[in-house]
Design an enzyme around this catalytic site. Structure first.
Site: not given
Ligand code: EPZ
Length: 418
Positions: A23, A92, A122-125, A397
């Site tokens: 990461n 993602r 979600p990807i709103d931020l 992964r």
């Protein structure tokens, strides 16, 4: 297709070296787009998620090649190809690549990454943050079309300290005139690593690790060689496994501060730990103690990416534990597999109650996500008898050859073709 065959009940002993952080490496690879010069990422882990990110980079016209463990990436020219759902579906969190493409090209096109096994993701931020930098964004039938021709620096206040949104905005501001400020930024060590990488390329990022990060845009960034940080979740996974099976193991190539939230909880679960430089030694009895309440939250609290592994460890604890998952809405899917092994776990919404049992028995198990899969391996190592774990591609992964790590510590585990 492959499977892991595990004969549990053996203690883990010896020493192991932790891989470089997935990461940290992923956003650093994306940030290579910020320069047209070659970048070498040293000791880069060989993982399915890394491969997925490299496929996206190559789709954009970059070259990316491993020489042993060193990965060289060069984005001399960047093609504004749509990053389609075949690519985003496999990773993602690839959404954070938007910031680097916009920084370099002022335009970007990416399919909506969609949800995954652990939540909607979600990807709103990300979208609201980039709009805060005057990027025009429209969703055209699932393709997010970004026009950054008028983008300019600014102050972005994140409603939630999102790791990916923070990384996106750091990269978006790196080549932008003026100062971009991220308020309520994520404080994870991977954020600090990305800042140090951008600065190694000649950038000017300050305050990473705190809640306010300042990015002063520069005209150009140059290539460099960089070694990302050790993987704190892989380190925590090995430590949780030792506390689940009993034994004595030295884990090398760790940053003790990065795993403080993990080691403090391991002590509550009965482990004895000592730190020497960049190594942590753990000694554990055959049965863990329960943890009255274990809550996940943003760094430096207990990390969500360690929740499944701790649940597997606590399944054999000498009492009951309550686990609260505050980050993702669907991250207890693996518990049904642990129940097949004799675990006593009840899940309601974001809370799991784990009534420790004295022993688990081997079973045929299916991994459905990365950290849930690691939890099944831990439970199988601590169980009596043979387990077979399918869905190994999920585990691959994030873990380089997980069976080698545990076999080297005395675990009876090997990989086989299905
Ligand atoms: C990163 O994901 C990690 N992935 C995840 O690790 C980790 O679990 C997560 O951070 C939290 O620490 C990588 O770094 C590649 P977030 P990310 O944005 O960036 C909500 C693993 O196992 N949210 O901090 O996607 C979101 O739904 C993976 O290695 C919004 O609501 O995490 C979640 O509830 C799994 N809107 C919370 O924030 C947004 O726009 C945390 O998400 C973005 C996020």
């Amino acid at each position: 297709m492959q499977k892991l065959i595990i004969d549990g009940g053996l203690p883990l002993n010896g020493e192991t070296e932790i891989q470089t952080a997935k990461n940290a490496a992923l956003p650093i690879i994306a940030a290579c787009i910020l320069t047209d010069e070659p970048v070498t990422i040293e000791n880069c882990p060989h993982l399915n998620d890394i491969d997925a990110m490299l496929n996206i980079m190559r789709h954009l016209g970059c070259t990316a090649e491993f020489f042993g463990d060193n990965l060289t990436v060069c984005c001399r020219d960047v093609a504004l190809n749509v990053i389609n759902s075949d690519l985003t579906g496999k990773l993602r969190s690839s959404i954070f690549i938007l910031g680097s493409i916009l920084s370099r090209c002022r335009r970007a096109y990416i399919s909506h990454p969609g949800g995954c096994e652990i939540g909607l993701r979600p990807i709103d931020l990300h979208i609201s943050g980039l709009k805060g930098l005057s990027v025009k964004i429209v969703d055209d039938c699932g393709v997010i079309c970004c026009d950054g021709t008028d983008m300019k620096s600014g102050v972005i206040n994140l409603d939630f300290a999102s790791v990916g949104a923070t990384e996106n905005l750091m990269m978006a501001g790196a080549l932008l005139d003026g100062e971009t400020v991220i308020v309520n930024a994520a404080r994870e060590p991977e954020i600090v690593d990305l800042a140090e990488f951008i600065n190694a390329m000649g950038g000017d990022v300050r305050g990473a690790g705190g809640s306010v990060i300042s990015i002063r845009g520069v005209k150009k960034l140059h290539g460099c060689a960089y070694t990302p940080m050790p993987d704190r979740i892989c380190a925590g996974t090995v430590l949780a496994a030792v506390n689940a099976t009993g034994g004595s193991v030295t884990v090398k190539n760790v940053v003790p501060d990065h795993i403080f939230g993990i080691t403090e909880r391991l002590k509550k679960a009965g482990a004895r730990l000592s730190v020497r430089g960049n190594a942590v030694r753990i000694t554990a009895d055959a049965r863990p103690r329960p943890i009255h309440k274990l809550e996940t939250n943003v760094y430096p609290a207990f990390p969500t990416d360690m929740q499944p592994q701790f649940c597997a460890m606590l399944a054999r604890a000498s009492g009951s534990s309550v686990i609260v998952e505050n980050l993702f809405e669907n991250r207890f899917g693996y518990t049904s597999e642990l129940v097949k092994m004799g675990a006593s776990i009840t899940v309601k919404d974001r809370i799991a109650v784990v009534n420790g049992v004295s022993s688990l028995h081997g079973a045929t198990l299916k991994a459905c996500d990365l950290r849930g899969g690691a939890a099944l391996v831990i439970a199988a190592l601590a169980a009596e008898g043979r387990s077979v774990v399918y869905g190994v591609e999920h585990i691959d992964r994030g873990y380089e050859c997980i069976e080698r790590t545990f076999a080297e510590l005395g675990g009876a585990i090997h990989r086989a073709e299905v």
